[in-house]
Design a protein around this motif. Structure first.
Motif, PDB file in Angstrom:
ATOM      1  N   CYS A 148      14.567   6.311 -17.123  1.00  0.00           N
ATOM      2  CA  CYS A 148      13.562   5.460 -17.150  1.00  0.00           C
ATOM      3  C   CYS A 148      13.957   4.147 -16.627  1.00  0.00           C
ATOM      4  O   CYS A 148      12.851   3.534 -15.797  1.00  0.00           O
ATOM      5  CB  CYS A 148      13.346   4.952 -18.765  1.00  0.00           C
ATOM      6  N   ASP A 149      15.237   3.505 -16.686  1.00  0.00           N
ATOM      7  CA  ASP A 149      15.300   2.352 -15.743  1.00  0.00           C
ATOM      8  C   ASP A 149      15.471   2.562 -14.392  1.00  0.00           C
ATOM      9  O   ASP A 149      15.167   1.519 -13.634  1.00  0.00           O
ATOM     10  CB  ASP A 149      16.807   1.795 -16.153  1.00  0.00           C
ATOM     11  N   LEU A 150      15.289   3.869 -13.868  1.00  0.00           N
ATOM     12  CA  LEU A 150      15.456   3.938 -12.402  1.00  0.00           C
ATOM     13  C   LEU A 150      14.038   4.356 -11.914  1.00  0.00           C
ATOM     14  O   LEU A 150      13.752   4.515 -10.737  1.00  0.00           O
ATOM     15  CB  LEU A 150      16.276   5.262 -12.109  1.00  0.00           C
ATOM     16  N   ALA A 151      13.293   4.584 -12.727  1.00  0.00           N
ATOM     17  CA  ALA A 151      11.697   5.426 -12.455  1.00  0.00           C
ATOM     18  C   ALA A 151      10.888   3.918 -11.477  1.00  0.00           C
ATOM     19  O   ALA A 151      10.415   4.484 -10.817  1.00  0.00           O
ATOM     20  CB  ALA A 151      10.735   5.297 -13.682  1.00  0.00           C
ATOM     21  N   ALA A 152      11.248   2.737 -11.700  1.00  0.00           N
ATOM     22  CA  ALA A 152      10.637   1.535 -10.889  1.00  0.00           C
ATOM     23  C   ALA A 152      11.389   1.616  -9.518  1.00  0.00           C
ATOM     24  O   ALA A 152      10.386   0.707  -8.807  1.00  0.00           O
ATOM     25  CB  ALA A 152      10.336   0.618 -11.770  1.00  0.00           C
ATOM     26  N   ARG A 153      12.474   2.116  -9.379  1.00  0.00           N
ATOM     27  CA  ARG A 153      13.105   1.732  -8.133  1.00  0.00           C
ATOM     28  C   ARG A 153      12.440   2.298  -6.895  1.00  0.00           C
ATOM     29  O   ARG A 153      12.120   1.220  -5.857  1.00  0.00           O
ATOM     30  CB  ARG A 153      14.528   2.314  -8.217  1.00  0.00           C
ATOM     31  N   PRO A 154      12.023   3.415  -6.771  1.00  0.00           N
ATOM     32  CA  PRO A 154      11.313   3.631  -5.408  1.00  0.00           C
ATOM     33  C   PRO A 154      10.047   3.044  -5.094  1.00  0.00           C
ATOM     34  O   PRO A 154       9.782   2.553  -4.053  1.00  0.00           O
ATOM     35  CB  PRO A 154      10.803   5.094  -5.708  1.00  0.00           C
TER      36      PRO A 154
ATOM     37  N   SER B 130       0.817  -1.433  -0.144  1.00  0.00           N
ATOM     38  CA  SER B 130      -0.113   0.038   0.150  1.00  0.00           C
ATOM     39  C   SER B 130       0.791   1.240  -0.101  1.00  0.00           C
ATOM     40  O   SER B 130       0.605   2.348  -0.708  1.00  0.00           O
ATOM     41  CB  SER B 130      -0.921  -0.011   1.187  1.00  0.00           C
ATOM     42  N   ALA B 131       2.054   1.346   0.695  1.00  0.00           N
ATOM     43  CA  ALA B 131       2.622   2.320   0.753  1.00  0.00           C
ATOM     44  C   ALA B 131       3.364   2.609  -0.569  1.00  0.00           C
ATOM     45  O   ALA B 131       3.840   3.800  -0.924  1.00  0.00           O
ATOM     46  CB  ALA B 131       3.920   2.310   1.896  1.00  0.00           C
ATOM     47  N   SER B 132       3.932   1.551  -1.426  1.00  0.00           N
ATOM     48  CA  SER B 132       4.555   1.740  -2.389  1.00  0.00           C
ATOM     49  C   SER B 132       3.732   2.260  -3.729  1.00  0.00           C
ATOM     50  O   SER B 132       4.275   2.767  -4.538  1.00  0.00           O
ATOM     51  CB  SER B 132       4.930   0.273  -2.694  1.00  0.00           C
ATOM     52  N   LEU B 133       2.377   2.142  -3.463  1.00  0.00           N
ATOM     53  CA  LEU B 133       1.442   2.789  -4.514  1.00  0.00           C
ATOM     54  C   LEU B 133       1.584   4.058  -4.914  1.00  0.00           C
ATOM     55  O   LEU B 133       1.288   4.540  -5.975  1.00  0.00           O
ATOM     56  CB  LEU B 133      -0.221   2.286  -4.204  1.00  0.00           C
ATOM     57  N   ARG B 134       2.038   5.064  -4.033  1.00  0.00           N
ATOM     58  CA  ARG B 134       2.156   6.291  -4.462  1.00  0.00           C
ATOM     59  C   ARG B 134       3.386   6.744  -5.202  1.00  0.00           C
ATOM     60  O   ARG B 134       3.410   7.657  -6.059  1.00  0.00           O
ATOM     61  CB  ARG B 134       2.594   7.191  -2.980  1.00  0.00           C
ATOM     62  N   HIS B 135       4.255   5.543  -5.509  1.00  0.00           N
ATOM     63  CA  HIS B 135       5.220   5.495  -6.544  1.00  0.00           C
ATOM     64  C   HIS B 135       4.893   4.990  -7.801  1.00  0.00           C
ATOM     65  O   HIS B 135       5.938   5.165  -8.872  1.00  0.00           O
ATOM     66  CB  HIS B 135       6.639   4.862  -6.011  1.00  0.00           C
ATOM     67  N   LEU B 136       3.677   4.404  -7.860  1.00  0.00           N
ATOM     68  CA  LEU B 136       3.164   3.735  -8.937  1.00  0.00           C
ATOM     69  C   LEU B 136       3.221   4.386 -10.098  1.00  0.00           C
ATOM     70  O   LEU B 136       3.706   4.172 -11.363  1.00  0.00           O
ATOM     71  CB  LEU B 136       1.902   3.044  -8.773  1.00  0.00           C
ATOM     72  N   PRO B 137       2.823   5.887 -10.314  1.00  0.00           N
ATOM     73  CA  PRO B 137       2.635   6.585 -11.638  1.00  0.00           C
ATOM     74  C   PRO B 137       3.845   6.757 -12.127  1.00  0.00           C
ATOM     75  O   PRO B 137       4.160   6.455 -13.469  1.00  0.00           O
ATOM     76  CB  PRO B 137       1.988   7.904 -10.948  1.00  0.00           C
ATOM     77  N   SER B 138       4.598   7.078 -11.332  1.00  0.00           N
ATOM     78  CA  SER B 138       6.294   7.369 -11.818  1.00  0.00           C
ATOM     79  C   SER B 138       6.832   6.000 -12.177  1.00  0.00           C
ATOM     80  O   SER B 138       7.718   5.760 -13.380  1.00  0.00           O
ATOM     81  CB  SER B 138       7.058   8.192 -11.059  1.00  0.00           C
ATOM     82  N   ALA B 139       6.575   4.985 -11.469  1.00  0.00           N
ATOM     83  CA  ALA B 139       7.177   3.769 -11.741  1.00  0.00           C
ATOM     84  C   ALA B 139       6.721   3.007 -13.232  1.00  0.00           C
ATOM     85  O   ALA B 139       7.334   2.385 -13.795  1.00  0.00           O
ATOM     86  CB  ALA B 139       6.801   2.689 -10.843  1.00  0.00           C
ATOM     87  N   LEU B 140       5.310   3.586 -13.525  1.00  0.00           N
ATOM     88  CA  LEU B 140       5.158   3.031 -15.052  1.00  0.00           C
ATOM     89  C   LEU B 140       5.907   3.538 -16.028  1.00  0.00           C
ATOM     90  O   LEU B 140       5.677   3.150 -17.105  1.00  0.00           O
ATOM     91  CB  LEU B 140       3.473   3.831 -15.216  1.00  0.00           C
ATOM     92  N   ARG B 141       6.756   4.494 -15.906  1.00  0.00           N
ATOM     93  CA  ARG B 141       7.733   4.814 -16.921  1.00  0.00           C
ATOM     94  C   ARG B 141       8.694   3.767 -17.193  1.00  0.00           C
ATOM     95  O   ARG B 141       9.366   3.452 -18.050  1.00  0.00           O
ATOM     96  CB  ARG B 141       8.554   6.189 -16.583  1.00  0.00           C
ATOM     97  N   GLY B 142       9.084   2.928 -15.922  1.00  0.00           N
ATOM     98  CA  GLY B 142       9.583   1.739 -16.235  1.00  0.00           C
ATOM     99  C   GLY B 142       8.622   0.443 -16.383  1.00  0.00           C
ATOM    100  O   GLY B 142       9.051  -0.441 -15.781  1.00  0.00           O
TER     101      GLY B 142
END
Length: 465
Positions: A348-354, A186-198
């Protein structure tokens, strides 16, 4: 001793990519690595594995052959089976090969030393039959062997990758016992929009989980109170999940809860390090090009911060551009022109890291284990003993050596260091950043006097460590 333009320590994705790019720009390069062949941990034995092993390990693994082939330039000298034990900021490296000490010099040095698997100290983790997930991968990559009747336990995408590979090898794990919780996701979901770039990385992860599910591998999520029981070797993994206590019979337990930068060399060079709160580890300080406070020393790859193989490759190429520029082989405008697409790829490759770091944090119970759990395996020091040192006034890891020798065994604190820091921080009511880490000094690895003399090292640095 002939001086080269660039010495690279580590032939993983960062080191190989940096070597190829530097050679393309006209630099003479020497690449040193401890393994028999280039590839690093992620592409270990990629050149020697057959087609069947490639099908098991996947396309991402086979991509490493492209990087190995890039080392074919006449400007690149690859020295395998080389154990680096001293690095001097003036531009030379001492190493041993086949028991003989040698020395090499360069105008610039790139440290691409990669990552270490974070230790996961739980009761019973010192029993025979208990290994890290990384060790399970080494068996697969180096020898084509698969751990039998194995349970994978901990947290992180590497567990899924290894489980997928074991399924393809015809010996699927008995179960995945995962410590991350629904609250973590649940805490990770706030990073999901930016993670979609990866999205490519996320798609690969979904594919792994689908393959594991089809193979019928049991998954337990939100597991806690993990321990391993057995008389002379691992026999049972015990844990709690969904309000129930589980006992899984097994012959092998493969533990994992993330990887951390290998900072032995950067600490011995007295570079500054910063605490990464999200990844719960220290990382050496460098700029976006890998440049450090020492003019000749550059960093690239997971040794400067965990990003994965694709990120490491790109960072290696960027560091090579910066090094070529610092040696006046290209000007800043050419460096920036060549770097622009690489920097876009890196973002792009770092986008999903958070998102991944938040969704798969290291287990809090393993970061700060129970009193009876051994933390320093070399000297058999428990977490309770370290807490006892804190009550006696011990403030940091280096003081613990005087109290009870943790960090003074063969690994020199490589594997217990972060746990000691976490335990002391909790016991003293402070932060890991304030507690700090073990100091390191050269030589980085045990050597004999013959190797020392053979390398022509009349004296080593000693600055109070």
């Amino acid at each position: 001793m002939t001086e080269r333009d660039l010495l690279i320590v580590g032939a993983g994705p960062a080191g190989m990519a940096a070597a190829a790019t530097a050679a393309e720009l006209g630099l003479s390069v020497t690449l040193l690595d401890e393994q028999p062949a280039a590839g690093g941990q992620i592409y270990r034995a990629v050149s020697s594995g057959g087609a069947a092993r490639g099908e098991i390990l996947g396309e991402d693994y086979l991509y490493g052959r492209t990087l190995v082939e890039g080392l074919g330039s006449e400007r690149i000298t690859v020295i395998p089976e080389a154990t680096v034990w001293q690095i001097d900021e003036s531009g030379w490296i001492a190493f041993s090969r086949h028991g003989k000490g040698q020395k090499s010099a360069a105008r610039r040095i790139l440290l691409a030393t990669g990552a270490l698997e974070r230790p996961m100290p739980i009761p019973g983790w010192t029993l025979p039959g208990v290994m890290t997930a990384g060790a399970g991968q080494i068996l697969l990559k180096q020898s084509g062997l698969v751990a039998e009747e194995a349970v994978l336990a901990g947290s992180g995408p590497l567990l899924y990758l290894l489980a997928q590979q074991m399924v393809r090898a015809g010996s699927p794990p008995l179960a995945l016992v995962e410590t991350q919780t629904r609250a973590d996701f649940s805490a990770s979901l706030r990073h999901l929009p930016s993670a979609l770039r990866g999205w490519r990385m996320l798609t690969k992860g979904a594919g792994m989980l689908s393959e594991i599910r089809r193979a019928g591998v049991r998954r337990y999520r939100g597991a806690s109170s993990l321990s391993i029981e057995g008389r002379e070797a691992a026999e049972v993994l015990v844990f709690e999940c969904d309000g129930k206590r589980h006992h899984l019979s097994c012959r092998t337990v493969l533990l994992h809860h993330g990887v951390v930068p290998n900072t032995q060399a950067t600490r011995a060079l007295r570079l500054e390090h910063d605490w990464d709160e999200q990844q719960r580890c220290f990382r050496p300080r460098c700029d976006a090009w890998g440049a450090t406070a020492l003019e000749r020393i550059y960093l690239a790859g997971d040794g400067s911060g965990i990003g994965g193989a694709a990120v490491a490759e790109t960072e290696g190429r960027l560091a090579a551009l910066a090094i070529a520029c610092s040696l006046d082989r290209i000007d800043t405008s050419e460096r920036d022109r060549r770097a622009k697409p690489l920097q876009a790829t890196l973002r792009c490759d770092l986008a999903a890291r958070p998102f991944l770091d938040a969704a798969y944090p290291p287990s809090s119970e393993s970061l700060r284990p129970a009193d009876e759990t051994i933390v320093c395996r070399c000297e058999e020091v428990t977490a309770g003993q370290i807490r006892g040192y804190a009550k006696l006034g011990c403030q940091g890891p280096n003081q613990t050596k005087a109290f009870g020798r943790p960090g003074m065994g063969p690994c020199q604190g490589r594997y217990c260091g972060l746990t000691v820091t976490e335990v002391l921080a909790e016991a003293n009511g402070t932060t890991p950043a304030a507690v700090g880490a073990y100091r390191q000094r050269f030589p980085l690895k045990p050597i004999n006097l013959g190797e020392f003399i053979g390398a022509g090292c009349e004296e080593t640095r000693s600055d109070g460590a």
